[in-house]
Enzyme design. Sequence first.
Site, PDB file in Angstrom:
ATOM      1  N   SER A   1       8.348  34.728  16.460  1.00 12.58           N
ATOM      2  CA  SER A   1       9.077  34.840  15.182  1.00 12.58           C
ATOM      3  C   SER A   1       8.347  35.858  14.325  1.00 12.58           C
ATOM      4  O   SER A   1       7.151  36.101  14.529  1.00 12.58           O
ATOM      5  CB  SER A   1       9.065  33.486  14.474  1.00 12.58           C
ATOM      6  OG  SER A   1       9.469  33.622  13.123  1.00 12.58           O
TER       7      SER A   1
ATOM      8  N   TYR B   1       4.502  26.211  10.385  1.00 12.75           N
ATOM      9  CA  TYR B   1       5.390  26.989  11.271  1.00 12.75           C
ATOM     10  C   TYR B   1       4.765  28.344  11.584  1.00 12.75           C
ATOM     11  O   TYR B   1       4.735  28.764  12.745  1.00 12.75           O
ATOM     12  CB  TYR B   1       6.769  27.161  10.622  1.00 12.75           C
ATOM     13  CG  TYR B   1       7.753  27.909  11.501  1.00 12.75           C
ATOM     14  CD1 TYR B   1       8.156  27.382  12.732  1.00 12.75           C
ATOM     15  CD2 TYR B   1       8.276  29.139  11.119  1.00 12.75           C
ATOM     16  CE1 TYR B   1       9.059  28.073  13.552  1.00 12.75           C
ATOM     17  CE2 TYR B   1       9.176  29.836  11.926  1.00 12.75           C
ATOM     18  CZ  TYR B   1       9.563  29.298  13.146  1.00 12.75           C
ATOM     19  OH  TYR B   1      10.441  29.984  13.958  1.00 12.75           O
TER      20      TYR B   1
HETATM   21  P1  NDP Z   1      18.326  26.028  17.161  1.00 14.87           P
HETATM   22  O1  NDP Z   1      17.932  24.882  16.295  1.00 14.87           O
HETATM   23  O2  NDP Z   1      19.740  26.465  17.144  1.00 14.87           O
HETATM   24  O3  NDP Z   1      17.896  25.744  18.678  1.00 14.87           O
HETATM   25  C1  NDP Z   1      16.647  25.185  18.988  1.00 14.87           C
HETATM   26  C2  NDP Z   1      16.655  24.713  20.422  1.00 14.87           C
HETATM   27  O4  NDP Z   1      15.338  24.194  20.737  1.00 14.87           O
HETATM   28  C3  NDP Z   1      17.651  23.595  20.676  1.00 14.87           C
HETATM   29  O5  NDP Z   1      18.310  23.815  21.896  1.00 14.87           O
HETATM   30  C4  NDP Z   1      16.780  22.355  20.762  1.00 14.87           C
HETATM   31  O6  NDP Z   1      17.348  21.425  21.683  1.00 14.87           O
HETATM   32  C5  NDP Z   1      15.491  22.919  21.344  1.00 14.87           C
HETATM   33  N1  NDP Z   1      14.344  22.056  21.058  1.00 14.87           N
HETATM   34  C6  NDP Z   1      13.766  21.840  19.855  1.00 14.87           C
HETATM   35  N2  NDP Z   1      12.775  20.944  19.972  1.00 14.87           N
HETATM   36  C7  NDP Z   1      12.731  20.588  21.284  1.00 14.87           C
HETATM   37  C8  NDP Z   1      11.931  19.697  22.041  1.00 14.87           C
HETATM   38  N3  NDP Z   1      10.942  18.970  21.470  1.00 14.87           N
HETATM   39  N4  NDP Z   1      12.157  19.577  23.366  1.00 14.87           N
HETATM   40  C9  NDP Z   1      13.139  20.299  23.951  1.00 14.87           C
HETATM   41  N5  NDP Z   1      13.924  21.167  23.306  1.00 14.87           N
HETATM   42  C10 NDP Z   1      13.720  21.300  21.977  1.00 14.87           C
HETATM   43  O7  NDP Z   1      17.369  27.229  16.706  1.00 14.87           O
HETATM   44  P2  NDP Z   1      17.196  28.719  17.271  1.00 14.87           P
HETATM   45  O8  NDP Z   1      18.071  28.988  18.397  1.00 14.87           O
HETATM   46  O9  NDP Z   1      17.238  29.605  16.103  1.00 14.87           O
HETATM   47  O10 NDP Z   1      15.669  28.636  17.742  1.00 14.87           O
HETATM   48  C11 NDP Z   1      15.244  28.984  19.039  1.00 14.87           C
HETATM   49  C12 NDP Z   1      13.839  29.545  18.944  1.00 14.87           C
HETATM   50  O11 NDP Z   1      13.861  30.739  18.171  1.00 14.87           O
HETATM   51  C13 NDP Z   1      12.824  28.631  18.280  1.00 14.87           C
HETATM   52  O12 NDP Z   1      11.605  28.749  18.970  1.00 14.87           O
HETATM   53  C14 NDP Z   1      12.694  29.217  16.870  1.00 14.87           C
HETATM   54  O13 NDP Z   1      11.443  28.933  16.293  1.00 14.87           O
HETATM   55  C15 NDP Z   1      12.859  30.687  17.172  1.00 14.87           C
HETATM   56  N6  NDP Z   1      13.247  31.532  16.066  1.00 14.87           N
HETATM   57  C16 NDP Z   1      14.389  31.302  15.344  1.00 14.87           C
HETATM   58  C17 NDP Z   1      14.740  32.161  14.308  1.00 14.87           C
HETATM   59  C18 NDP Z   1      15.937  31.946  13.445  1.00 14.87           C
HETATM   60  O14 NDP Z   1      15.959  32.471  12.307  1.00 14.87           O
HETATM   61  N7  NDP Z   1      16.960  31.235  13.894  1.00 14.87           N
HETATM   62  C19 NDP Z   1      13.951  33.354  14.030  1.00 14.87           C
HETATM   63  C20 NDP Z   1      12.766  33.485  14.827  1.00 14.87           C
HETATM   64  C21 NDP Z   1      12.462  32.627  15.823  1.00 14.87           C
HETATM   65  P3  NDP Z   1      17.438  19.848  21.464  1.00 14.87           P
HETATM   66  O15 NDP Z   1      17.470  19.577  20.002  1.00 14.87           O
HETATM   67  O16 NDP Z   1      18.685  19.459  22.192  1.00 14.87           O
HETATM   68  O17 NDP Z   1      16.222  19.313  22.134  1.00 14.87           O
HETATM   69  C1  8X3 Z   2      12.438  32.028  11.796  1.00 12.86           C
HETATM   70  C2  8X3 Z   2      12.379  33.161  10.844  1.00 12.86           C
HETATM   71  O1  8X3 Z   2      11.590  33.886   8.523  1.00 12.86           O
HETATM   72  O2  8X3 Z   2      12.299  31.572   8.775  1.00 12.86           O
HETATM   73  O3  8X3 Z   2      11.374  32.030  12.679  1.00 12.86           O
HETATM   74  O4  8X3 Z   2      10.202  32.309   9.674  1.00 12.86           O
HETATM   75  S1  8X3 Z   2      11.560  32.701   9.385  1.00 12.86           S
END
Ligand code: NDP
Ligand code: 8X3
Length: 251
Positions: free
Chosen positions: A139, A152
């Site tokens: 991220s 985070y």
């Molecule tokens: P979502 O919340 O849409 O998806 C997150 C996914 O992670 C879900 O499928 C969830 O599945 C899974 N997950 C979370 N915790 C667990 C766990 N303990 N065990 C197994 N699966 C888990 O968010 P994003 O798609 O945005 O996030 C995906 C990744 O991208 C993350 O690592 C996030 O930190 C990162 N990210 C996101 C950004 C954003 O702005 N959206 C920007 C930068 C990075 P379930 O709940 O079914 O277990």
């Molecule tokens: C998600 C992007 O800016 O909320 O990782 O940290 S930010």
Amino acid sequence: MNRKILVTGATSGFGRAIAEKFAASGDDLIITGRREPRLLELAELLTVKYGVRVLPLTFDVMDRNAVFEHIEGIPEAWRPLDILVNNAGLALGRDHFDVASLDDWETMIDTNLKGLMYVTKATLPLLNASGAHIFNMGSIAGKEVYEKGNGYCASKHAVDAISKAMRIDLLSKGIRVTAIHPGAADTEFSNVRFKGDDAMAASVYAGYEPLVAENIADIVHYCAGLPAHVCINDLVVTCTAQANSFYLHRK
Ligand code: NDP
Ligand code: 8X3
């Protein structure tokens, strides 16, 4: 292309879009997450729409035994794996350090860092010996620390560090390691971070055009399609309206 790909966190957001992008190019998918109904629904959709094989595995990446049990149990027909996408992760809360929740910190570190390490360690013996690719979802929070981002940001800085460590330590195995660091993307991320406060979550993406999950899926798919001797190590990806964690232009 008939590669075999394991994507963690495929029940929503980036993971779901990444799984669909690879399925659309004819790759077989192992998809994971905790919400089984969503995993089964996605498995059915990808199988019917793209005619690929899909193996859904329901486990929590924080549960070390469950991670090893499920990954070690992947049937022979699914080996070797060509690509691992370590995507599962979350943010919980946006509070100053002194009032932030210890439980939230533990969950973020256990998921974003330890979960990623468990999954990778368990998957390594299954990876294609003649060239595999690991993607780690970092991220911009892993590149810069912002106010109220404490736990985070720390967890994602650790993902940045462990990605560099993997790249070095796995050199002799010919494994590509690519860390991707997205900025604001409109997924379920903020609904989770703000614990179901949908108005607060929506306000994160108001006044500009954020990234969407398909943008990140396209990038992962592109990196994976490069010649085997080419590795993009590190990518910071934001929408055009965002320069970094501090500068975001809202209309
Ligand atoms: P979502 O919340 O849409 O998806 C997150 C996914 O992670 C879900 O499928 C969830 O599945 C899974 N997950 C979370 N915790 C667990 C766990 N303990 N065990 C197994 N699966 C888990 O968010 P994003 O798609 O945005 O996030 C995906 C990744 O991208 C993350 O690592 C996030 O930190 C990162 N990210 C996101 C950004 C954003 O702005 N959206 C920007 C930068 C990075 P379930 O709940 O079914 O277990
Ligand atoms: C998600 C992007 O800016 O909320 O990782 O940290 S930010």
